[in-house]
Motif scaffolding. Structure first.
Motif, PDB file in Angstrom:
ATOM      1  N   ILE A 126       0.815  -1.314   0.022  1.00 61.85           N
ATOM      2  CA  ILE A 126      -0.003  -0.018   0.113  1.00 61.85           C
ATOM      3  C   ILE A 126       0.712   1.436  -0.116  1.00 61.85           C
ATOM      4  N   ASP A 127       1.954   1.231   0.796  1.00 62.96           N
ATOM      5  CA  ASP A 127       2.826   2.465   0.668  1.00 62.96           C
ATOM      6  C   ASP A 127       3.387   2.696  -0.569  1.00 62.96           C
TER       7      ASP A 127
ATOM      8  N   THR B  40       2.164   1.964  -3.573  1.00 65.73           N
ATOM      9  CA  THR B  40       1.178   2.238  -4.575  1.00 65.73           C
ATOM     10  C   THR B  40       0.431   3.674  -4.337  1.00 65.73           C
ATOM     11  N   ARG B  41       0.381   4.216  -3.188  1.00 69.01           N
ATOM     12  CA  ARG B  41      -0.538   4.824  -2.662  1.00 69.01           C
ATOM     13  C   ARG B  41      -0.470   6.248  -3.592  1.00 69.01           C
TER      14      ARG B  41
ATOM     15  N   SER C 287      -2.813   5.185  -6.572  1.00 70.89           N
ATOM     16  CA  SER C 287      -3.916   4.773  -6.658  1.00 70.89           C
ATOM     17  C   SER C 287      -5.272   5.760  -6.375  1.00 70.89           C
TER      18      SER C 287
ATOM     19  N   SER D 115      -5.820   5.052   1.101  1.00 72.23           N
ATOM     20  CA  SER D 115      -4.988   4.088   1.674  1.00 72.23           C
ATOM     21  C   SER D 115      -5.552   3.818   2.873  1.00 72.23           C
TER      22      SER D 115
ATOM     23  N   GLY E  40      -9.998  -0.294  -2.239  1.00 72.05           N
ATOM     24  CA  GLY E  40      -8.624  -0.182  -2.397  1.00 72.05           C
ATOM     25  C   GLY E  40      -7.802  -1.314  -1.807  1.00 72.05           C
ATOM     26  N   LEU E  41      -8.414  -1.771  -0.543  1.00 76.06           N
ATOM     27  CA  LEU E  41      -7.915  -2.778   0.309  1.00 76.06           C
ATOM     28  C   LEU E  41      -7.798  -4.175  -0.539  1.00 76.06           C
TER      29      LEU E  41
ATOM     30  N   ALA F 262      -5.328  -4.047  -3.546  1.00 74.32           N
ATOM     31  CA  ALA F 262      -3.966  -4.071  -2.850  1.00 74.32           C
ATOM     32  C   ALA F 262      -3.576  -5.432  -2.746  1.00 74.32           C
TER      33      ALA F 262
END
Length: 374
Positions: free
Chosen positions: A212-213, A215-216, A219, A223, A298-299, A302
């Motif tokens: 996540i870090d 690609t934030r 995206s 996040s 998003g979660l 990811a």
């Protein structure tokens, strides 16, 4: 680019509202549109039965068997899987004394549904999950364990064995049988399994947080900051053998307390997944309904990327009513992200035009009253 796992055919018999249905698929994404109640989600639920467990609704086998069916239900799929082309059949036969779920891979019976994870990983997002952040901790634990299971197929067996051992301990305590030799043996088993469960959860969340870090910035979705709470918080950097000894000691020390409560009060079954909206620095349960949905989307995306990166095979995604609450720009970004994952996604909606930005990247079907038309 991860290998694309994709279904080429799906056949149902006496499943939910389908007496019989057959879909021939060409490897593209699959969009199922039709009125509410037509059976769109039922088709995706059938695909979810190609993974261990009871599918995306966690239904009993009696519930998914079509009303009036004489001999249970069956699901048959052909796919290009993680180990090549494979045929998977599953279902129940109510005429058989053993009404448990049966599974065949390439026509050969298999003993455990865990073998399905050798051929595909299935992830899903449904409207029933929209209340995940504001609901009870048990729902978040179940969600978390599905995420872990897609990376670590042994996690489900550990969780089942832990629950079985815990029930045995609870029964002994309830019966007033405080024999230390019996209880110590069970508690040592619980400690070994419970710490293994907790460490698998921590490892998965760590990997997911790093992705996540990374690609934030690109995206279109907010996040999430993820943290586990409620079981041996902040101690998992220690050696696992020390954690097992400490958990076993906690269980031994609190036998009388747990007997009075009628349940085991410490363990991975009490943990909770804490989620925060990173950009707003706000707990997810305090966010608006739309923000919670965006966080969840998003979660899931990811995590799908994490599965693809770690296994080398893109998962099959089941996204129920995914476009309903997104504006056109975010829908387009969502479809691009799904496509970039490199796998096959099944999506549902009532309005076909909401998926127009997919263009020829998807195969479209209309669902009406238990029938499917291309």
């Amino acid at each position: 680019m991860p290998h694309k796992v994709s279904l080429s055919s799906l056949k149902l018999t006496d499943f939910r509202n389908y007496a019989a249905a057959s879909l021939v698929l060409d490897g593209r994404h699959v969009v199922l549109t039709g009125d509410n109640g037509a059976g769109k989600t039922n088709l995706m639920e059938a695909v979810s039965f190609l993974s261990p467990g009871r599918g995306l609704r966690r239904a009993t086998y009696a519930d998914v068997t079509r009303v009036g069916a004489r001999a249970g239900f069956s699901i048959f799929a052909e796919l290009d899987g993680m180990e090549g082309e494979v045929e998977i059949g599953t279902g129940i036969d109510t005429s058989d004394e053993n009404t448990g779920r049966k599974l065949r891979i390439n026509g050969t019976p298999v003993k455990t549904a865990d073998e399905l994870t050798d051929h595909l990983r299935v992830l899903w997002l449904t409207p029933a999950m929209d209340g995940l952040f504001a609901g009870g901790s048990s729902d978040r634990r179940r969600f978390l364990d599905r995420l872990v299971l897609s990376l670590d197929p042994a996690h489900g067996r550990r969780a089942t064995d832990f629950e079985r051992a815990m029930r045995s301990r609870n029964k002994l305590l309830d019966d007033g049988r405080f024999d230390p030799s019996w209880l110590s043996g069970i508690e040592e088993q619980m400690a070994s399994l419970g710490i293994a469960m907790a460490l698998a959860r921590e490892e998965m969340l760590g990997l997911l947080a790093r992705l996540i870090d990374e690609t934030r910035e690109t995206s279109p979705f907010p996040s999430a900051t993820l943290e586990l709470s409620g079981f041996m918080d902040g101690q998992f950097a220690r050696p696992s053998v020390d954690l097992e000894d400490e958990y076993a000691a906690i269980l031994a020390e609190n036998r009388y307390r747990d007997a009075g409560a009628g349940r085991t009060l410490d363990g991975p079954h009490r943990a909770d997944l804490l989620v925060r909206h990173r950009e707003k620095q706000m707990e997810a349960e305090r966010c608006s309904t739309g923000e919670q949905k965006a966080l969840l989307v998003g979660l899931i995306l990811a995590h799908a990327k994490l599965v693809a990166n770690l296994t080398g095979h893109a998962p099959v995604l089941l996204l129920d009513e995914i476009a309903a609450h997104l504006d056109e720009a975010r829908r387009g970004a969502l479809f691009d992200l799904i496509d970039a994952l490199g796998g096959q996604a099944f999506m549902t909606g009532t309005d076909r035009s909401m998926f127009s930005l997919l263009g020829d990247r998807a195969q479209f079907f209309t669902v009406a009253e238990g029938r499917v038309f291309e």
